[in-house]
Design an enzyme around this catalytic site. Structure first.
Site, PDB file in Angstrom:
ATOM      1  N   GLU A   1      15.448   0.443  -8.589  1.00  0.00           N
ATOM      2  CA  GLU A   1      15.720  -0.833  -9.226  1.00  0.00           C
ATOM      3  C   GLU A   1      17.213  -1.073  -9.426  1.00  0.00           C
ATOM      4  OE1 GLU A   1      13.197  -2.361  -9.203  1.00  0.00           O
ATOM      5  OE2 GLU A   1      11.466  -1.195  -9.809  1.00  0.00           O
TER       6      GLU A   1
ATOM      7  N   HIS B   1      13.637   8.250 -13.324  1.00  0.00           N
ATOM      8  CA  HIS B   1      12.397   8.051 -12.570  1.00  0.00           C
ATOM      9  C   HIS B   1      11.396   9.119 -12.979  1.00  0.00           C
ATOM     10  CE1 HIS B   1       9.633   7.530  -9.172  1.00  0.00           C
ATOM     11  NE2 HIS B   1      10.198   6.359  -8.993  1.00  0.00           N
TER      12      HIS B   1
END
Length: 382
Positions: free
Chosen positions: A318, A261
């Site tokens: 995700e 991320h």
């Protein structure tokens, strides 16, 4: 030409102030309007979170009832909106459909150009309510099925699953999807949110800003990662294949989607709740249990493999979104559309903030082309 060094990706460049959310990537914390994401994920409904982000406080029972009533009243599609659904090609990606449907919704709105606060607020309610109906109807149409009318008694999350599948979801499944929507509703000035603020800051209408955001969210480095993560889990096929499959991916210099991320250097704080939701779905059917086992095995490889540990790469939102949405019966190409159904709340919150104190967003670029030189006539060019 300038003497300032460009900031690639606008890293750590502050371009807006917001009351919507705060992110601490080092500590792994996410706050929505003063509330920890953990409290909201465990105790609040999506409608409560939408109210919080749009109006600055959690609603009372009376306020929540009125807000849910407004959403329910906007869900049904008119004849023109149904015609819009049937006119969208069936062969495209779900995000292509969503982009087209929201754009078409704007063309059917006679007040689309209005940018006063009351009009913008009403557009937000309209889009939040109708987008699930539109995307569920489109998916059924491409499968040769008639659309399912919204059920006014169901909550936002349960109603989408009902319209998609034609039957009311189990309460556990509805709550799992509701938690997903809570977790994805807002996340600072990410790429799609920034796109929405740029568009609305230029004086475009709200629908244009939302379409800009939807187009950006489709990117594989943004919301599109959830579909790719599930495609990887499907290719792995069994938990015991995870390590060898990932080693082969890395040998081919391929990226493992759903890991890493831009902000978080520790585990994404939303992951624990998605993992819990996947476990809930595993308790409902054996197929979901399989995908939980594969995701856990991949997560175990990520936690110990030097390629990921050296770079502080951890599962992101995700990662467990993928097996959750798959277990809920969403087609792969609707995964990112489901993300958009939630993030509409954050986009609208930022659109309203931008309009409240607007200035055209116009960053500079550093020219690195050739210096000025004489113009050469066409006949003299080699």
């Amino acid at each position: 030409m300038t003497s300032e060094a460009p900031v690639r990706g606008l890293d750590n460049v502050v371009v807006a102030s917001t009351r919507l959310s705060a992110i601490d990537g080092t500590a792994g914390r996410l706050i929505y309007a003063g509330y920890a994401i953990h409290d909201l994920a465990e105790q609040a409904s999506f409608e409560e979170v939408a109210y919080l982000l749009w109006y600055g406080e959690l609603p009372s029972a009376e306020q929540l009832g009125a807000f849910r009533g407004r959403l329910a009243a906007e869900r049904a599609l008119s004849a023109a909106e149904l015609a819009l659904v049937r006119g969208v090609p069936a062969g495209g990606h779900g995000m292509d459909a969503m982009r087209t449907l929201i754009s078409g919704l704007g063309q059917l709105d006679s007040e689309a150009d209005a940018l006063d606060s009351a009009a913008v607020e009403q557009i937000g309610v309209r889009v939040l309510a109708k987008a699930p109906t539109l995307i569920a109807a489109w998916d059924r149409a491409r499968r040769g099925l008639e659309p399912v009318a919204p059920e006014q008694s169901l909550g936002h999350a349960a109603n989408f699953l009902y319209m998609l599948h034609g039957e009311a979801p189990a309460p556990e499944a509805a709550r799992a999807f509701d938690t997903y929507l809570v977790l994805l509703a807002e996340h600072g000035l990410n790429a799609s949110t920034f796109a929405a603020r740029v568009a609305i800051g230029a004086g475009a209408d709200v629908y244009c800003a939302l379409v800009a955001a939807i187009g950006t969210l489709k990117g594989l480095l943004h919301g599109g990662a959830n579909q790719k993560a599930m495609e990887t889990f499907l290719a792995i096929g069994a938990p015991e294949q995870a390590a060898s499959y990932i080693d082969a991916m890395l040998a081919r210099h391929e990226r493992l989607m759903g890991v890493g991320h831009r902000i978080y250097k520790v585990e994404d704080p939303r992951v624990r709740h998605l993992r819990r939701c996947v476990k809930t779905m595993a308790g409902l059917n054996g197929d979901a249990e399989r995908w939980q086992a594969i995701a856990d095995a991949v997560g175990g490889v990520v936690a110990t493999h030097p390629h990921f540990t050296k770079r502080q790469l951890n599962p992101n939102v995700e990662f467990y979104s993928a097996p959750l949405l798959y277990s809920l019966g969403l087609p792969l190409d609707l995964f990112t559309a489901a993300f958009a159904l939630s993030r509409t709340v954050g986009w609208m919150g930022h659109i309203r903030e931008q309009l409240a104190d607007n200035r055209l967003i116009r960053p500079k670029s550093d020219y690195v082309g050739p210096s000025v030189h004489p113009f050469t006539q066409l006949a003299e060019r080699n």
